[in-house]
Design a protein around this motif. Structure first.
Motif, mmCIF file in Angstrom:
data_model
loop_
_atom_site.group_PDB
_atom_site.id
_atom_site.type_symbol
_atom_site.label_atom_id
_atom_site.label_comp_id
_atom_site.label_asym_id
_atom_site.label_seq_id
_atom_site.Cartn_x
_atom_site.Cartn_y
_atom_site.Cartn_z
ATOM 1 N N SER A 160 -4.610 8.596 -3.696
ATOM 2 C CA SER A 160 -5.690 7.719 -3.244
ATOM 3 C C SER A 160 -6.421 8.460 -2.121
ATOM 4 O O SER A 160 -5.886 8.636 -1.025
ATOM 5 C CB SER A 160 -5.114 6.394 -2.732
ATOM 6 O OG SER A 160 -6.158 5.538 -2.332
ATOM 7 N N CYS A 161 -7.618 8.905 -2.421
ATOM 8 C CA CYS A 161 -8.378 9.733 -1.477
ATOM 9 C C CYS A 161 -8.572 9.003 -0.147
ATOM 10 O O CYS A 161 -8.992 7.847 -0.115
ATOM 11 C CB CYS A 161 -9.728 10.091 -2.075
ATOM 12 S SG CYS A 161 -10.689 11.175 -1.031
ATOM 13 N N THR A 162 -8.236 9.679 0.945
ATOM 14 C CA THR A 162 -8.335 9.052 2.268
ATOM 15 C C THR A 162 -9.604 9.452 3.013
ATOM 16 O O THR A 162 -9.882 8.917 4.073
ATOM 17 C CB THR A 162 -7.127 9.428 3.139
ATOM 18 O OG1 THR A 162 -7.093 10.846 3.291
ATOM 19 C CG2 THR A 162 -5.831 8.939 2.519
ATOM 20 N N TYR A 163 -10.366 10.399 2.476
ATOM 21 C CA TYR A 163 -11.583 10.894 3.134
ATOM 22 C C TYR A 163 -11.302 11.309 4.568
ATOM 23 O O TYR A 163 -12.044 10.995 5.479
ATOM 24 C CB TYR A 163 -12.706 9.856 3.078
ATOM 25 C CG TYR A 163 -13.123 9.552 1.670
ATOM 26 C CD1 TYR A 163 -13.920 10.439 0.963
ATOM 27 C CD2 TYR A 163 -12.693 8.391 1.042
ATOM 28 C CE1 TYR A 163 -14.288 10.168 -0.351
ATOM 29 C CE2 TYR A 163 -13.061 8.122 -0.272
ATOM 30 C CZ TYR A 163 -13.857 9.016 -0.948
ATOM 31 O OH TYR A 163 -14.218 8.758 -2.239
ATOM 32 N N ALA A 223 -5.953 2.381 5.474
ATOM 33 C CA ALA A 223 -6.877 1.466 4.808
ATOM 34 C C ALA A 223 -7.356 2.030 3.466
ATOM 35 O O ALA A 223 -7.789 1.276 2.600
ATOM 36 C CB ALA A 223 -8.074 1.172 5.711
ATOM 37 N N ARG A 224 -7.242 3.336 3.272
ATOM 38 C CA ARG A 224 -7.680 3.979 2.039
ATOM 39 C C ARG A 224 -6.530 4.210 1.055
ATOM 40 O O ARG A 224 -6.743 4.761 -0.014
ATOM 41 C CB ARG A 224 -8.350 5.321 2.346
ATOM 42 C CG ARG A 224 -9.600 5.225 3.167
ATOM 43 C CD ARG A 224 -10.777 4.680 2.408
ATOM 44 N NE ARG A 224 -10.906 5.330 1.123
ATOM 45 C CZ ARG A 224 -11.611 4.852 0.120
ATOM 46 N NH1 ARG A 224 -12.263 3.722 0.252
ATOM 47 N NH2 ARG A 224 -11.674 5.497 -1.021
ATOM 48 N N TRP A 225 -5.316 3.808 1.417
ATOM 49 C CA TRP A 225 -4.198 3.975 0.498
ATOM 50 C C TRP A 225 -4.360 3.027 -0.679
ATOM 51 O O TRP A 225 -4.976 1.961 -0.578
ATOM 52 C CB TRP A 225 -2.876 3.681 1.200
ATOM 53 C CG TRP A 225 -2.431 4.767 2.136
ATOM 54 C CD1 TRP A 225 -3.144 5.844 2.560
ATOM 55 C CD2 TRP A 225 -1.165 4.859 2.768
ATOM 56 N NE1 TRP A 225 -2.389 6.605 3.411
ATOM 57 C CE2 TRP A 225 -1.182 6.026 3.560
ATOM 58 C CE3 TRP A 225 -0.024 4.075 2.747
ATOM 59 C CZ2 TRP A 225 -0.080 6.428 4.312
ATOM 60 C CZ3 TRP A 225 1.063 4.478 3.505
ATOM 61 C CH2 TRP A 225 1.028 5.649 4.273
ATOM 62 N N ASN A 253 -4.813 7.613 6.917
ATOM 63 C CA ASN A 253 -5.886 6.615 6.883
ATOM 64 C C ASN A 253 -5.433 5.490 5.953
ATOM 65 O O ASN A 253 -5.798 5.421 4.787
ATOM 66 C CB ASN A 253 -7.190 7.258 6.391
ATOM 67 C CG ASN A 253 -8.353 6.305 6.440
ATOM 68 O OD1 ASN A 253 -8.221 5.156 6.837
ATOM 69 N ND2 ASN A 253 -9.508 6.783 6.028
ATOM 70 N N ARG A 255 0.851 -1.185 0.000
ATOM 71 C CA ARG A 255 0.000 0.000 0.000
ATOM 72 C C ARG A 255 0.889 1.238 0.000
ATOM 73 O O ARG A 255 1.951 1.262 0.613
ATOM 74 C CB ARG A 255 -0.898 0.034 1.234
ATOM 75 C CG ARG A 255 -2.024 -0.954 1.168
ATOM 76 C CD ARG A 255 -3.076 -0.648 2.242
ATOM 77 N NE ARG A 255 -4.235 -1.486 2.062
ATOM 78 C CZ ARG A 255 -5.261 -1.209 1.257
ATOM 79 N NH1 ARG A 255 -5.275 -0.092 0.577
ATOM 80 N NH2 ARG A 255 -6.272 -2.039 1.141
ATOM 81 N N ASN A 264 0.670 5.851 -0.748
ATOM 82 C CA ASN A 264 -0.081 7.037 -1.111
ATOM 83 C C ASN A 264 0.891 8.166 -1.394
ATOM 84 O O ASN A 264 2.007 8.189 -0.880
ATOM 85 C CB ASN A 264 -1.066 7.447 -0.017
ATOM 86 C CG ASN A 264 -2.300 8.120 -0.600
ATOM 87 O OD1 ASN A 264 -2.369 8.397 -1.797
ATOM 88 N ND2 ASN A 264 -3.270 8.393 0.241
#
Length: 144
Positions: A126-129, A136-138, A134, A109, A111
């Motif tokens: 990769s948008c992490t919101y 898990a969002r990578w 974050n 992973r 970002n």
């Protein structure tokens, strides 16, 4: 691992001389247009590696395990930046051995993020919101 990031600029940047000190770990400064690129790696589990570079070539690395940040973690890696009126480019080279790996992983992973002070901006490949860490969002990078 070699990575190059190109960061477009909307207007010419101003820099303070103190931001040119490559021994400094102070990446956020009072310059109104300082930009920071962030490159993070997660090789599985709870350990993450962060590589931060500003447009003056000032860099910092961090090793994060189970939410605890170790800024004294200093492995051998290189970064180089260059600027012109339209963009700045960051080139990063990180030996796999610096990440305690004998060979490259098949996937991991990662970002690529950018933070600008003026105008205020935070963006990521990769948008992490939310915050950049974050994990898990990578995104997942697959090597051949």
């Amino acid at each position: 691992l070699r990575v190059a990031l190109r960061d477009g600029q909307r207007k010419a940047e101003r820099f303070e001389e103190s931001q040119r000190n490559t021994n400094s770990i102070r990446l956020r400064a009072s310059s109104s247009l300082l930009k920071i690129d962030f490159f993070g790696l997660n090789l599985g589990g709870s350990a993450n590696y962060h590589f931060l570079i500003n447009s003056n070539g000032v860099s910092r690395d961090e090793h994060i395990v189970s939410g605890h940040t170790n800024v004294s973690w200093n492995k051998k890696w290189k970064c180089k930046t260059s600027r012109n009126n339209n963009q700045w480019v960051t080139e990063v080279a990180i030996p796999w051995r610096s990440l305690n790996l004998a060979t490259p992983p098949k996937h991991f992973r990662a970002n690529f993020c950018r933070q600008a002070v003026d105008p205020t901006e935070a963006s990521a490949w990769s948008c992490t919101y939310g915050p950049f860490n974050n994990y898990a969002r990578w995104g997942i990078i697959h090597l051949k």
